[in-house]
Design an enzyme around this catalytic site. Structure first.
Site, PDB file in Angstrom:
ATOM      1  N   PHE A   1      49.894  58.484  42.689  1.00 36.28           N
ATOM      2  CA  PHE A   1      49.115  57.209  43.739  1.00 36.28           C
ATOM      3  C   PHE A   1      48.179  58.496  45.061  1.00 36.28           C
ATOM      4  CE2 PHE A   1      53.165  55.033  43.823  1.00 36.28           C
ATOM      5  CZ  PHE A   1      52.423  54.316  43.660  1.00 36.28           C
ATOM      6  N   ASP A   2      47.070  58.007  45.140  1.00 38.52           N
ATOM      7  CA  ASP A   2      45.704  58.018  45.824  1.00 38.52           C
ATOM      8  C   ASP A   2      46.558  57.494  47.031  1.00 38.52           C
ATOM      9  OD1 ASP A   2      43.794  59.138  47.614  1.00 38.52           O
ATOM     10  OD2 ASP A   2      43.231  56.611  47.357  1.00 38.52           O
ATOM     11  N   LEU A   3      46.625  58.616  48.662  1.00 40.22           N
ATOM     12  CA  LEU A   3      46.405  57.685  49.155  1.00 40.22           C
ATOM     13  C   LEU A   3      46.134  57.107  50.149  1.00 40.22           C
ATOM     14  CD1 LEU A   3      49.143  58.344  51.253  1.00 40.22           C
ATOM     15  CD2 LEU A   3      48.045  60.418  53.018  1.00 40.22           C
TER      16      LEU A   3
END
Length: 228
Positions: free
Chosen positions: A23-25
């Site tokens: 995931f990106d954050l």
């Protein structure tokens, strides 16, 4: 829309199962727009003596570049000194404006129950990532790896951060999704060989993400579970 891995699997009659999700954050797992803008505003006002440029009120203008790049473009101050000030503003108070997207804890819990390896790959520095997760009471041990701006010289859309996440977790890119809300995320994941999902609920929106042709678009974080 099919990924090359998915197409090959269909032609061979086999099923490509999901082994990992990276995931990106910001804009993907958490909504940090107000925290980030507040930290930039405090830096411009306190260190530079002027208001935050209006263009930087848009979170999509702030997410792909790292802070030194923002300060190099929008000020004549020392970018690294200003980044340090920005980071201090963020971890001292701005982080309290971070919120988790609906379904975050349930989604992470279900992925763990399914034995799916989960990691984070972000352009953010680890000090701010840790403060965000601590504030939201999200256990860092849920993530097999957290790749941050401290780990690679290159930033997304370069594939290096995603490739490092794959290396650290031992994941096969053909069996991994990279999920993010920005064009830089889709480009980085695709260049690293993963399947990609665009989080339309983040900072860039459906149309911008669709133009970059992710393998799938997510309207909510919880929708992820129906596509694995």
């Amino acid at each position: 829309m099919s990924s090359p891995a998915g197409t090959a699997a269909a032609e061979s009659g086999t099923h490509v199962s999901t082994r990992g999700v990276l995931f990106d954050l910001d804009g993907t797992l958490i909504d940090s727009r107000f925290a980030i803008i507040e930290a930039y505003r405090a830096t411009f006002e306190n260190q530079l003596g002027r208001p935050l440029p209006g263009e930087l009120e848009d979170p999509s203008a702030l997410m792909a570049p790292r802070p030194p790049e923002i300060f190099a473009r929008w000020s004549d101050g020392d970018p690294l000194e200003l980044e340090n000030a920005y980071g201090a503003h963020y971890i001292s108070s701005a982080y309290t404006r971070v919120t988790a997207y609906p379904g975050l804890r349930e989604t992470l819990g279900e992925l763990a129950d399914r034995d799916v390896t989960v990691g984070i790959v972000t352009n953010k520095r680890m000090s701010r990532v840790e403060r965000d997760l601590e504030y939201l009471a999200i256990d860092v041990d849920l993530f097999a790896t957290i790749v941050t701006a401290d780990d690679t010289q290159e930033r997304k859309p370069h594939p290096a951060p995603v490739l490092l996440g794959l290396e650290r977790t031992g994941l096969d890119p053909a069996h991994t999704w990279y999920i993010g809300d920005g064009p830089q995320d889709i480009r980085a994941g695709a260049a690293a060989g993963t399947r990609t999902m665009g989080a339309t609920y983040g900072y860039y929106g459906h149309d911008t993400l669709a133009d970059h042709e992710p393998d799938h678009l997510l309207d909510t974080l919880g929708d992820l579970l129906t596509h694995l």
